[in-house]
Design an enzyme around this catalytic site. Structure first.
Site, PDB file in Angstrom:
ATOM      1  N   HIS A   3      -4.682   1.133  10.840  1.00 24.93           N
ATOM      2  CA  HIS A   3      -5.978   0.470  11.004  1.00 24.93           C
ATOM      3  C   HIS A   3      -6.442   0.700  12.442  1.00 24.93           C
ATOM      4  O   HIS A   3      -7.088  -0.159  13.023  1.00 24.93           O
ATOM      5  CB  HIS A   3      -5.853  -1.027  10.713  1.00 24.93           C
ATOM      6  CG  HIS A   3      -5.172  -1.351   9.416  1.00 24.93           C
ATOM      7  ND1 HIS A   3      -4.424  -2.492   9.226  1.00 24.93           N
ATOM      8  CD2 HIS A   3      -5.130  -0.673   8.235  1.00 24.93           C
ATOM      9  CE1 HIS A   3      -3.940  -2.499   7.984  1.00 24.93           C
ATOM     10  NE2 HIS A   3      -4.346  -1.413   7.366  1.00 24.93           N
ATOM     11  N   HIS A  58     -11.530  -0.366   6.552  1.00 25.53           N
ATOM     12  CA  HIS A  58     -10.090  -0.574   6.423  1.00 25.53           C
ATOM     13  C   HIS A  58      -9.300   0.180   7.487  1.00 25.53           C
ATOM     14  O   HIS A  58      -8.672  -0.432   8.348  1.00 25.53           O
ATOM     15  CB  HIS A  58      -9.675  -0.163   5.004  1.00 25.53           C
ATOM     16  CG  HIS A  58      -8.215  -0.308   4.708  1.00 25.53           C
ATOM     17  ND1 HIS A  58      -7.705  -0.125   3.451  1.00 25.53           N
ATOM     18  CD2 HIS A  58      -7.148  -0.582   5.493  1.00 25.53           C
ATOM     19  CE1 HIS A  58      -6.390  -0.304   3.463  1.00 25.53           C
ATOM     20  NE2 HIS A  58      -6.034  -0.573   4.695  1.00 25.53           N
ATOM     21  N   GLU A  91       0.806  -1.224   0.000  1.00 26.35           N
ATOM     22  CA  GLU A  91       0.000   0.000   0.000  1.00 26.35           C
ATOM     23  C   GLU A  91       0.844   1.281   0.000  1.00 26.35           C
ATOM     24  O   GLU A  91       0.357   2.343   0.408  1.00 26.35           O
ATOM     25  CB  GLU A  91      -0.940   0.013   1.213  1.00 26.35           C
ATOM     26  CG  GLU A  91      -2.027  -1.049   1.140  1.00 26.35           C
ATOM     27  CD  GLU A  91      -3.124  -0.758   2.134  1.00 26.35           C
ATOM     28  OE1 GLU A  91      -4.207  -0.331   1.712  1.00 26.35           O
ATOM     29  OE2 GLU A  91      -2.891  -0.966   3.345  1.00 26.35           O
ATOM     30  N   HIS A 114      -0.408   5.692   7.668  1.00 28.95           N
ATOM     31  CA  HIS A 114      -1.577   4.873   7.321  1.00 28.95           C
ATOM     32  C   HIS A 114      -1.735   3.824   8.414  1.00 28.95           C
ATOM     33  O   HIS A 114      -0.806   3.068   8.698  1.00 28.95           O
ATOM     34  CB  HIS A 114      -1.417   4.191   5.971  1.00 28.95           C
ATOM     35  CG  HIS A 114      -2.421   3.087   5.764  1.00 28.95           C
ATOM     36  ND1 HIS A 114      -3.783   3.315   5.813  1.00 28.95           N
ATOM     37  CD2 HIS A 114      -2.279   1.751   5.559  1.00 28.95           C
ATOM     38  CE1 HIS A 114      -4.419   2.173   5.638  1.00 28.95           C
ATOM     39  NE2 HIS A 114      -3.536   1.202   5.489  1.00 28.95           N
TER      40      HIS A 114
HETATM   41 MN    MN Z   1      -3.975  -0.890   5.199  1.00 28.50          MN
END
Ligand code: MN
Length: 261
Positions: free
Chosen positions: A123, A192, A102, A121
């Site tokens: 979760h 996500h 990603e 980034h």
């Molecule tokens: Mn991810």
């Protein structure tokens, strides 16, 4: 000389791999790498990252490069694991190691947002309900005032169709996410996680942590009844104050996270 040899070998083998490999912008400031290593560990200790997620920083010598670890659990990252990428998310020299699938999140945001110097980034769990329900994540207290009034949600189904694995696995999806982020500090990713941006490593860590805290506190407050959120004006004023304060928690978090085991 070394670059010439690599190029010559690439041509001799008829391979485009050597030609596609971007040139390095040079050695980054060692303190930037040190802070990036620390950010990986701090974000795990704060419950923002776990075995997954990543943090990157724009290269101090070239705005068209960014630094991020190879694909690995953030708590284990050391300076040797930090790689350089161009904004098309190609590693300058991955040393034969795996890179994050990603990584497109990072390159596409750096492309779209020249003001952004660092990206997280994650979760992080408390944020997830606000990406999947009709309830918007809204600014509940001064610590999360950088959120503005509320936070956009990236619906990957709109662009990747009904059967995607929800991952931002190519540049097109990264660009779509950057579009939803627009000039905000945070965008949620439905089903996500989220992405947080900032102008420095200490600031992006601060923002990623207080985004998680805002989500947790908002869920609690909503159970009590009607909630009073910050106005746009309050959020703007508080965000300005807090921007001068990000080093205070950063120094504490960094020292704790980098303590020898
Ligand atoms: Mn991810």
């Amino acid at each position: 000389m070394r670059a010439f040899v690599v190029l010559a070998i690439g041509l001799a083998l008829g391979s485009t791999a050597a030609l596609a490999q971007p040139k390095s912008a040079g050695t980054p400031d060692p303190s930037l790498v040190e802070d990036l290593v620390a950010a990986n560990r701090v974000l795990v200790e704060l419950g923002v990252l776990d075995g997954f997620g990543h943090v990157s920083v724009r290269h101090d010598k070239d705005a068209s490069r960014y630094l991020m670890s190879r694909s690995m659990a953030p708590a284990l990252v050391k300076a040797d694991d930090i790689l350089e990428f161009d904004l098309d998310n190609a590693a300058v020299d991955a040393k034969g190691q795996a890179v994050f699938l990603e990584r497109f999140i990072h390159g596409e945001i750096y492309k779209a947002r020249p003001d952004v110097k660092a990206v997280v980034h994650s979760h992080s769990p408390s944020v997830i309900p606000f990406g999947v329900s009709k309830t918007r994540l809204k600014t509940i207290y001064h610590m999360s005032s950088f959120l503005g009034v509320d936070v956009p949600v990236f619906e990957i189904r709109d662009v990747a169709g009904p059967a995607s694995d929800l991952l931002v696995r190519n540049a097109g999806l990264g660009a779509d996410l950057a579009k939803v982020l627009s000039d905000n500090t945070v965008a949620l990713m439905r089903g996500h996680g989220s992405v947080t941006v900032g102008t420095s490593i200490p600031q992006v860590v601060f923002r990623a942590y207080y985004t998680e805290m805002n989500a947790r506190l908002q869920s609690e407050a909503m159970r009590l009844g009607e909630v009073t959120y910050l106005t746009a004006e309050e959020a703007a004023a508080a965000a300005k104050t807090n921007d001068g304060q990000v080093m205070r928690p950063w120094e504490l978090w960094k020292r704790k996270a980098m303590k020898p085991e």
